[in-house]
Write an enzyme that holds these catalytic residues in place. Structure first.
Site, PDB file in Angstrom:
ATOM      1  N   GLN A 145      67.708  44.415  43.497  1.00 10.95           N
ATOM      2  CA  GLN A 145      68.761  45.359  43.891  1.00 10.95           C
ATOM      3  C   GLN A 145      70.001  44.591  44.290  1.00 10.95           C
ATOM      4  OE1 GLN A 145      67.856  44.138  46.772  1.00 10.95           O
ATOM      5  NE2 GLN A 145      68.548  45.314  48.517  1.00 10.95           N
ATOM      6  N   ARG A 181      72.851  35.336  47.240  1.00  9.79           N
ATOM      7  CA  ARG A 181      72.791  36.803  47.170  1.00  9.79           C
ATOM      8  C   ARG A 181      74.179  37.430  47.183  1.00  9.79           C
ATOM      9  NH1 ARG A 181      68.774  39.507  51.086  1.00  9.79           N
ATOM     10  NH2 ARG A 181      69.593  41.276  49.934  1.00  9.79           N
ATOM     11  N   SER A 240      67.418  57.808  53.948  1.00  8.61           N
ATOM     12  CA  SER A 240      67.802  58.607  52.788  1.00  8.61           C
ATOM     13  C   SER A 240      67.588  60.098  53.015  1.00  8.61           C
ATOM     14  CB  SER A 240      67.012  58.173  51.553  1.00  8.61           C
ATOM     15  OG  SER A 240      67.186  56.795  51.326  1.00  8.61           O
ATOM     16  N   HIS A 265      64.034  51.107  55.837  1.00 11.37           N
ATOM     17  CA  HIS A 265      64.476  51.155  54.434  1.00 11.37           C
ATOM     18  C   HIS A 265      64.115  49.845  53.715  1.00 11.37           C
ATOM     19  CE1 HIS A 265      67.311  51.500  51.052  1.00 11.37           C
ATOM     20  NE2 HIS A 265      67.674  50.278  51.343  1.00 11.37           N
ATOM     21  N   TYR A 323      74.249  53.660  40.416  1.00 11.26           N
ATOM     22  CA  TYR A 323      74.806  54.900  40.970  1.00 11.26           C
ATOM     23  C   TYR A 323      75.564  54.617  42.247  1.00 11.26           C
ATOM     24  CZ  TYR A 323      70.394  54.461  43.540  1.00 11.26           C
ATOM     25  OH  TYR A 323      69.336  53.979  44.263  1.00 11.26           O
ATOM     26  N   PRO A 324      76.598  55.424  42.490  1.00  9.79           N
ATOM     27  CA  PRO A 324      77.301  55.310  43.769  1.00  9.79           C
ATOM     28  C   PRO A 324      76.673  56.257  44.794  1.00  9.79           C
ATOM     29  CG  PRO A 324      78.552  56.725  42.295  1.00  9.79           C
ATOM     30  CD  PRO A 324      77.287  56.337  41.558  1.00  9.79           C
ATOM     31  N   MET A 325      76.794  55.924  46.067  1.00 10.55           N
ATOM     32  CA  MET A 325      76.244  56.812  47.102  1.00 10.55           C
ATOM     33  C   MET A 325      77.005  56.725  48.415  1.00 10.55           C
ATOM     34  SD  MET A 325      72.669  54.939  48.183  1.00 10.55           S
ATOM     35  CE  MET A 325      72.454  55.882  49.695  1.00 10.55           C
TER      36      MET A 325
HETATM   37  O1  FEC Z   1      74.506  50.858  55.819  1.00  7.83           O
HETATM   38  C1  FEC Z   1      74.250  50.073  54.882  1.00  7.83           C
HETATM   39  O2  FEC Z   1      74.375  48.833  54.957  1.00  7.83           O
HETATM   40  C2  FEC Z   1      73.764  50.708  53.637  1.00  7.83           C
HETATM   41  C3  FEC Z   1      73.805  49.823  52.440  1.00  7.83           C
HETATM   42  C4  FEC Z   1      72.549  50.082  51.604  1.00  7.83           C
HETATM   43  C5  FEC Z   1      72.346  51.122  50.752  1.00  7.83           C
HETATM   44  C6  FEC Z   1      71.049  50.946  50.176  1.00  7.83           C
HETATM   45  C7  FEC Z   1      70.469  51.788  49.277  1.00  7.83           C
HETATM   46  C8  FEC Z   1      69.372  51.486  48.503  1.00  7.83           C
HETATM   47  N1  FEC Z   1      68.626  50.338  48.595  1.00  7.83           N
HETATM   48  C9  FEC Z   1      67.667  50.357  47.638  1.00  7.83           C
HETATM   49  C10 FEC Z   1      66.735  49.377  47.384  1.00  7.83           C
HETATM   50  C11 FEC Z   1      66.452  48.322  48.236  1.00  7.83           C
HETATM   51  C12 FEC Z   1      65.418  47.348  48.028  1.00  7.83           C
HETATM   52  C13 FEC Z   1      65.421  46.503  49.125  1.00  7.83           C
HETATM   53  C14 FEC Z   1      66.463  46.971  50.002  1.00  7.83           C
HETATM   54  C15 FEC Z   1      66.789  46.390  51.221  1.00  7.83           C
HETATM   55  C16 FEC Z   1      67.964  46.655  51.889  1.00  7.83           C
HETATM   56  C17 FEC Z   1      68.396  45.948  53.077  1.00  7.83           C
HETATM   57  C18 FEC Z   1      69.671  46.420  53.390  1.00  7.83           C
HETATM   58  C19 FEC Z   1      69.982  47.450  52.412  1.00  7.83           C
HETATM   59  N2  FEC Z   1      68.918  47.580  51.553  1.00  7.83           N
HETATM   60 FE1  FEC Z   1      68.721  49.015  50.142  1.00  7.83          FE
HETATM   61  N3  FEC Z   1      70.477  49.788  50.691  1.00  7.83           N
HETATM   62  C20 FEC Z   1      71.364  49.278  51.581  1.00  7.83           C
HETATM   63  C21 FEC Z   1      71.158  48.155  52.382  1.00  7.83           C
HETATM   64  N4  FEC Z   1      67.075  48.040  49.436  1.00  7.83           N
HETATM   65  C22 FEC Z   1      70.581  45.973  54.528  1.00  7.83           C
HETATM   66  C23 FEC Z   1      67.545  44.911  53.818  1.00  7.83           C
HETATM   67  C24 FEC Z   1      68.036  43.563  53.702  1.00  7.83           C
HETATM   68  C25 FEC Z   1      68.363  43.182  52.273  1.00  7.83           C
HETATM   69  O3  FEC Z   1      67.418  42.972  51.489  1.00  7.83           O
HETATM   70  O4  FEC Z   1      69.563  43.142  51.977  1.00  7.83           O
HETATM   71  C26 FEC Z   1      64.465  45.318  49.379  1.00  7.83           C
HETATM   72  C27 FEC Z   1      65.081  44.063  48.857  1.00  7.83           C
HETATM   73  C28 FEC Z   1      64.182  42.864  48.999  1.00  7.83           C
HETATM   74  O5  FEC Z   1      63.535  42.705  50.070  1.00  7.83           O
HETATM   75  O6  FEC Z   1      64.124  42.087  48.030  1.00  7.83           O
HETATM   76  C29 FEC Z   1      64.510  47.265  46.794  1.00  7.83           C
HETATM   77  C30 FEC Z   1      67.787  51.594  46.894  1.00  7.83           C
HETATM   78  C31 FEC Z   1      68.832  52.299  47.441  1.00  7.83           C
HETATM   79  C32 FEC Z   1      69.355  53.677  47.047  1.00  7.83           C
HETATM   80  C33 FEC Z   1      68.352  54.775  47.309  1.00  7.83           C
HETATM   81  C34 FEC Z   1      68.304  55.258  48.708  1.00  7.83           C
HETATM   82  O7  FEC Z   1      67.495  56.180  48.944  1.00  7.83           O
HETATM   83  O8  FEC Z   1      69.072  54.753  49.573  1.00  7.83           O
HETATM   84  C35 FEC Z   1      66.885  52.016  45.740  1.00  7.83           C
HETATM   85  C36 FEC Z   1      73.330  52.229  50.445  1.00  7.83           C
END
Ligand code: FEC
Length: 281
Positions: free
Chosen positions: A211, A157, A249, A198, A171-173
């Site tokens: 993602q 990963r 979000s 999330h 997109y950046p955020m």
């Molecule tokens: O503080 C931080 O670490 C923030 C980094 C971060 C952002 C972010 C934004 C989005 N994500 C979106 C989609 C997914 C999908 C899965 C998923 C899971 C995670 C996990 C972490 C993580 N996301 Fe995230 N996301 C950020 C971080 N996200 C940590 C849980 C562990 C992992 O899978 O890495 C599920 C993936 C799976 O299980 O296969 C899909 C989307 C956005 C932007 C929109 C929003 O409203 O944030 C879409 C920044």
């Protein structure tokens, strides 16, 4: 009172560069058929060599997309092992004849990142419970071991190959830092809870979207880049909409411009460039 570090542990992988270009169709139409053929062949060869090759993309890969809308015509995404490699790739592209027809509209530099909220909270608490002070050699050693173990477990990963999906949404955020809406002032445990929720939403989409989150604090103007790869672009809208209602979000996200592109394999690039059906190759 924070007894231990508020900073979640993170592990980093591939360096990522997004490049977005406008294509100068007017100059292209004005070029001779011979020049157009030369540019087309040179660019197609280059893209083949960059690992822009559909299913065969490697962790060192690049991918090319035809952009929708006025924000540009072509989007490239490159995953490499270092900033140096990204820069030499940029220079290689800049020296092609195609580059004379490209105008940079946007670019984004970031590093694939996984944040380890769960193991951070557990480890910090265990260390504090054992009376180990932050940033002492003993503390550093434990943290170092955890990061090493996670890097190994998450290697795929951290160095992802570019999914062959037909559509890319990039997109950046940022996470908000405004008055009471300050992500960075929340206790680690609270952020852990929010990121867990999330992730639970995201997981329900895992069969339809891939993602890749890359961090860009210190290297570009926003805090993260989000790349979503899917075969059905409707999934972008559904997933992002659902996440808007989720606390991480609804309270703490700020979004930059969105870019959506359709995958262009090198063998399709000549057709993308063709301006006269009689000259199509
Ligand atoms: O503080 C931080 O670490 C923030 C980094 C971060 C952002 C972010 C934004 C989005 N994500 C979106 C989609 C997914 C999908 C899965 C998923 C899971 C995670 C996990 C972490 C993580 N996301 Fe995230 N996301 C950020 C971080 N996200 C940590 C849980 C562990 C992992 O899978 O890495 C599920 C993936 C799976 O299980 O296969 C899909 C989307 C956005 C932007 C929109 C929003 O409203 O944030 C879409 C920044």
């Amino acid at each position: 009172l924070t007894e231990f570090s508020p900073v979640p542990l993170t592990i980093e992988g591939s360096c990522v560069l997004h490049q977005l270009f406008e294509f100068d169709w007017k100059a292209w139409r004005g070029a001779s058929a011979q020049d157009r053929q030369h540019v087309t062949e040179e660019a197609t060869d280059l893209f083949r060599g960059l690992g822009i090759a559909g299913e065969k993309s490697s962790p060192e890969g690049s991918a090319l997309y035809s952009l929708l809308g006025h924000k540009g015509d072509l989007m490239m995404i490159h995953f490499r092992n270092s900033f140096e490699d990204l820069n030499s790739l940029e220079m290689k592209l800049a020296k092609t004849s195609l580059y004379g027809f490209l105008k940079a509209k946007f670019s984004y530099l970031s590093i694939v990142e996984l944040s380890l909220y769960e193991s951070s909270a557990k480890t910090y608490a265990a260390l504090a419970g054992n009376g180990v002070q932050q940033h002492t050699p003993e503390w550093n050693e434990v943290i170092h071991e955890i990061l090493e173990r996670q890097r190994e477990a998450m290697a795929q990963r951290l160095h992802p190959s570019i999914p062959p999906a037909k559509y890319l949404c990039f997109y950046p955020m940022n996470r908000k830092r405004e008055g009471k809406q300050n992500w960075y002032a929340l206790p680690l445990g609270e952020r852990q809870r929010l990121m867990h929720d999330h992730g639970m939403i995201g997981r329900r989409y895992a069969d339809r979207v891939r993602q890749v989150i890359s961090g860009s604090i210190g290297v570009d103007d926003w805090e993260w880049a989000v790349d979503l790869f899917a075969d059905d672009p409707l999934v972008f809208k559904q997933l992002i909409y659902e996440m808007r209602f989720d606390e991480a979000s609804s309270l703490y996200a700020d979004f930059g411009p969105f870019y959506v592109g359709i995958r262009l394999n090198p063998e399709d690039f000549p057709e993308w460039l063709a301006v006269d059906s009689a000259e199509k190759m």
